[in-house]
Design an enzyme around this catalytic site. Structure first.
Site, PDB file in Angstrom:
ATOM      1  N   HIS A 102       0.864  -1.194   0.000  1.00 18.71           N
ATOM      2  CA  HIS A 102       0.000   0.000   0.000  1.00 18.71           C
ATOM      3  C   HIS A 102       0.890   1.230   0.000  1.00 18.71           C
ATOM      4  O   HIS A 102       1.282   1.745   1.050  1.00 18.71           O
ATOM      5  CB  HIS A 102      -0.925  -0.036   1.225  1.00 18.71           C
ATOM      6  CG  HIS A 102      -1.921   1.071   1.274  1.00 18.71           C
ATOM      7  ND1 HIS A 102      -3.115   0.974   1.961  1.00 18.71           N
ATOM      8  CD2 HIS A 102      -1.928   2.312   0.711  1.00 18.71           C
ATOM      9  CE1 HIS A 102      -3.798   2.086   1.833  1.00 18.71           C
ATOM     10  NE2 HIS A 102      -3.084   2.933   1.086  1.00 18.71           N
ATOM     11  N   HIS A 142      -9.320   0.917  -1.590  1.00 18.73           N
ATOM     12  CA  HIS A 142      -9.351   1.614  -0.307  1.00 18.73           C
ATOM     13  C   HIS A 142     -10.794   1.551   0.202  1.00 18.73           C
ATOM     14  O   HIS A 142     -11.736   1.874  -0.546  1.00 18.73           O
ATOM     15  CB  HIS A 142      -8.974   3.085  -0.478  1.00 18.73           C
ATOM     16  CG  HIS A 142      -7.514   3.346  -0.660  1.00 18.73           C
ATOM     17  ND1 HIS A 142      -6.767   2.755  -1.634  1.00 18.73           N
ATOM     18  CD2 HIS A 142      -6.664   4.171   0.025  1.00 18.73           C
ATOM     19  CE1 HIS A 142      -5.508   3.197  -1.543  1.00 18.73           C
ATOM     20  NE2 HIS A 142      -5.425   4.047  -0.550  1.00 18.73           N
ATOM     21  N   GLU A 191     -11.255   3.633   5.458  1.00 19.88           N
ATOM     22  CA  GLU A 191     -10.206   4.542   5.950  1.00 19.88           C
ATOM     23  C   GLU A 191     -10.930   5.658   6.704  1.00 19.88           C
ATOM     24  O   GLU A 191     -10.878   5.713   7.922  1.00 19.88           O
ATOM     25  CB  GLU A 191      -9.383   5.089   4.770  1.00 19.88           C
ATOM     26  CG  GLU A 191      -8.293   6.075   5.194  1.00 19.88           C
ATOM     27  CD  GLU A 191      -7.562   6.722   4.009  1.00 19.88           C
ATOM     28  OE1 GLU A 191      -8.066   6.680   2.866  1.00 19.88           O
ATOM     29  OE2 GLU A 191      -6.480   7.309   4.254  1.00 19.88           O
ATOM     30  N   ASP A 216       1.799   4.021   2.706  1.00 24.47           N
ATOM     31  CA  ASP A 216       0.775   4.870   2.087  1.00 24.47           C
ATOM     32  C   ASP A 216       1.418   6.016   1.283  1.00 24.47           C
ATOM     33  O   ASP A 216       1.634   5.873   0.078  1.00 24.47           O
ATOM     34  CB  ASP A 216      -0.199   5.391   3.144  1.00 24.47           C
ATOM     35  CG  ASP A 216      -1.569   5.761   2.568  1.00 24.47           C
ATOM     36  OD1 ASP A 216      -1.813   5.501   1.374  1.00 24.47           O
ATOM     37  OD2 ASP A 216      -2.403   6.295   3.324  1.00 24.47           O
ATOM     38  N   ASP A 217       1.702   7.145   1.939  1.00 22.41           N
ATOM     39  CA  ASP A 217       2.296   8.318   1.271  1.00 22.41           C
ATOM     40  C   ASP A 217       3.458   8.804   2.133  1.00 22.41           C
ATOM     41  O   ASP A 217       3.357   9.832   2.816  1.00 22.41           O
ATOM     42  CB  ASP A 217       1.235   9.417   1.122  1.00 22.41           C
ATOM     43  CG  ASP A 217       0.044   8.946   0.314  1.00 22.41           C
ATOM     44  OD1 ASP A 217       0.158   8.862  -0.922  1.00 22.41           O
ATOM     45  OD2 ASP A 217      -0.997   8.628   0.924  1.00 22.41           O
TER      46      ASP A 217
HETATM   47  N1  ADE Z   1      -4.414   8.748  -2.402  1.00 21.07           N
HETATM   48  C1  ADE Z   1      -3.182   8.837  -1.887  1.00 21.07           C
HETATM   49  N2  ADE Z   1      -3.208   8.504  -0.588  1.00 21.07           N
HETATM   50  C2  ADE Z   1      -4.478   8.171  -0.277  1.00 21.07           C
HETATM   51  C3  ADE Z   1      -5.128   7.721   0.887  1.00 21.07           C
HETATM   52  N3  ADE Z   1      -4.495   7.536   2.044  1.00 21.07           N
HETATM   53  N4  ADE Z   1      -6.461   7.497   0.827  1.00 21.07           N
HETATM   54  C4  ADE Z   1      -7.125   7.668  -0.315  1.00 21.07           C
HETATM   55  N5  ADE Z   1      -6.551   8.099  -1.439  1.00 21.07           N
HETATM   56  C5  ADE Z   1      -5.241   8.330  -1.434  1.00 21.07           C
HETATM   57 ZN    ZN Z   2      -3.627   4.766   0.309  1.00 17.88          ZN
END
Ligand code: ADE
Ligand code: ZN
Length: 348
Positions: free
Chosen positions: A29, A209, A212, A290-291
């Site tokens: 992810h 996703h 969340e 994630d990011d």
């Molecule tokens: N795009 C990038 N990161 C995300 C996240 N955590 N949730 C949904 N879309 C995303």
């Molecule tokens: Zn994500």
């Protein structure tokens, strides 16, 4: 760029406690656009003559404080504007794979948001060929294999997602599956039923996703309407005992991202994160970043920080690493090879 630059400001490294070993792991992810570090964003902005709203690095860094998913996505989409040429995508992915390798990642199934690029005039082949170039060299340089999961933006017309599926044919092999991301609440999975059916017909794996920020009902619908094989995040599943029972019975993997959940305020802090409760409930959970350029840490930073906050045992950390390969879309022989490497690292 130094291989462990991503660790310098990570929460895991700021503690004086002894560092936890990084086990071989699969990252399942990870949004490639979410690996754009501010320094690289400025470098690419200069290369491509793009003017950012933030005049300098310090001002940009101050923008990395989020109140929810949308407040993050606003900055994420703004900065993707610096990605314009194949080399930009190659540089981005090489930087990520270098950092990931230094944190124990041996295989990555990497999300990409093509609509975030084609929607501003960057051709699909610029994105895909640029990333493919970095993936080719990552195996030789770092021993990391990487494939793509193409995400549909759920806050855009589902017809765009349906049109994207056949356009991916030249990159089958590079692309292992499809996913669903971007703003969740108000955009339930069932809107994308047709796009997912088309992807399944093309032989692509399916993830989404769900849970969340959105309710457990979105996890149910990702399972039932989209036929997903993994749930990304899924932490709100814990609010619905019958959903937990289903996920446990199916051993359906959930790709959990602790530092992301704290940064986007879906959980108040790591000590309150449901990861240990998910493990205790018998769910097949994995830890992911994630990011990472936005949320303060790459994969092992996440594992180390959440392990400390929740008091996870060495056996639980080993389970997380094993789960990551079990939940991957790798062939069985590759899974077995990686699981043996986890065992060797954990026992050694
Ligand atoms: N795009 C990038 N990161 C995300 C996240 N955590 N949730 C949904 N879309 C995303
Ligand atoms: Zn994500």
């Amino acid at each position: 760029m130094s291989a462990d630059a991503g660790r310098l400001r990570s929460p895991a490294m700021s503690s004086s406690a002894p560092s936890l070993p990084a086990l071989p792991t699969a990252e399942l992810h990870l949004h490639i656009e979410g690996t754009l570090e501010p320094e690289l964003a400025f470098q690419l902005a200069r290369r491509n003559g793009v003017r950012l709203r933030h005049p300098d690095l310090e001002s940009l860094r101050r923008a990395y404080s989020f109140s929810d998913l949308q407040s993050f996505l606003d900055l994420y989409y703004e900065l993707t504007g610096v990605l314009q040429q194949p080399q930009d995508f190659t540089d981005l992915a090489e930087a990520y794979l270098t950092r990931a390798a230094a944190q124990g990642v041996r295989h990555a199934e990497v999300f990409v948001d093509p609509q975030a690029h084609t929607g501003r005039g960057v051709p699909l082949e610029v994105v895909m060929d640029g990333l493919a170039e970095a993936f080719r060299t990552a195996e030789q340089r770092h021993g990391v294999s990487a494939q793509l999961i193409v995400c549909f933006l759920r806050d855009r017309d589902p017809a765009e997602a349906e049109a994207l599926v056949p356009l991916l044919r030249p990159w089958h092999g590079l692309v292992v599956g499809v996913g669903l991301d971007s703003a969740e609440v108000g955009f339930p999975p069932e809107l994308f039923e047709r796009a997912y059916a088309l992807a399944a017909d093309e032989g692509l794996h399916r993830v989404a996703h769900a849970g969340e920020e959105g309710p457990p009902a979105y996890v149910w619908s990702a399972l039932d309407a989209l036929g997903v094989e993994r749930i990304d995040h899924g932490i709100r599943s814990m609010e619905d005992p019958s959903l937990v029972a289903r996920l446990r019975a199916a051993q359906l993997p959930l790709t959990v991202c602790p530092l992301s959940n704290v940064a986007l305020r879906t959980v108040p802090d790591l000590a309150a994160h449901p990861l240990r409760a998910m493990l205790d409930a018998g769910l097949l959970v994995t830890v992911n970043s994630d990011d990472p350029a936005y949320f303060g840490g790459y994969l092992h930073d996440n594992t180390a920080a959440v392990s400390r906050a929740l008091g996870l045992t060495a056996a639980q950390r080993r389970t997380l690493a094993e789960n990551s390969f079990r939940a991957s879309f790798l062939p069985d022989a590759d899974k077995a090879r990686h699981l043996a490497a986890v065992a060797a690292a954990a026992d050694g």
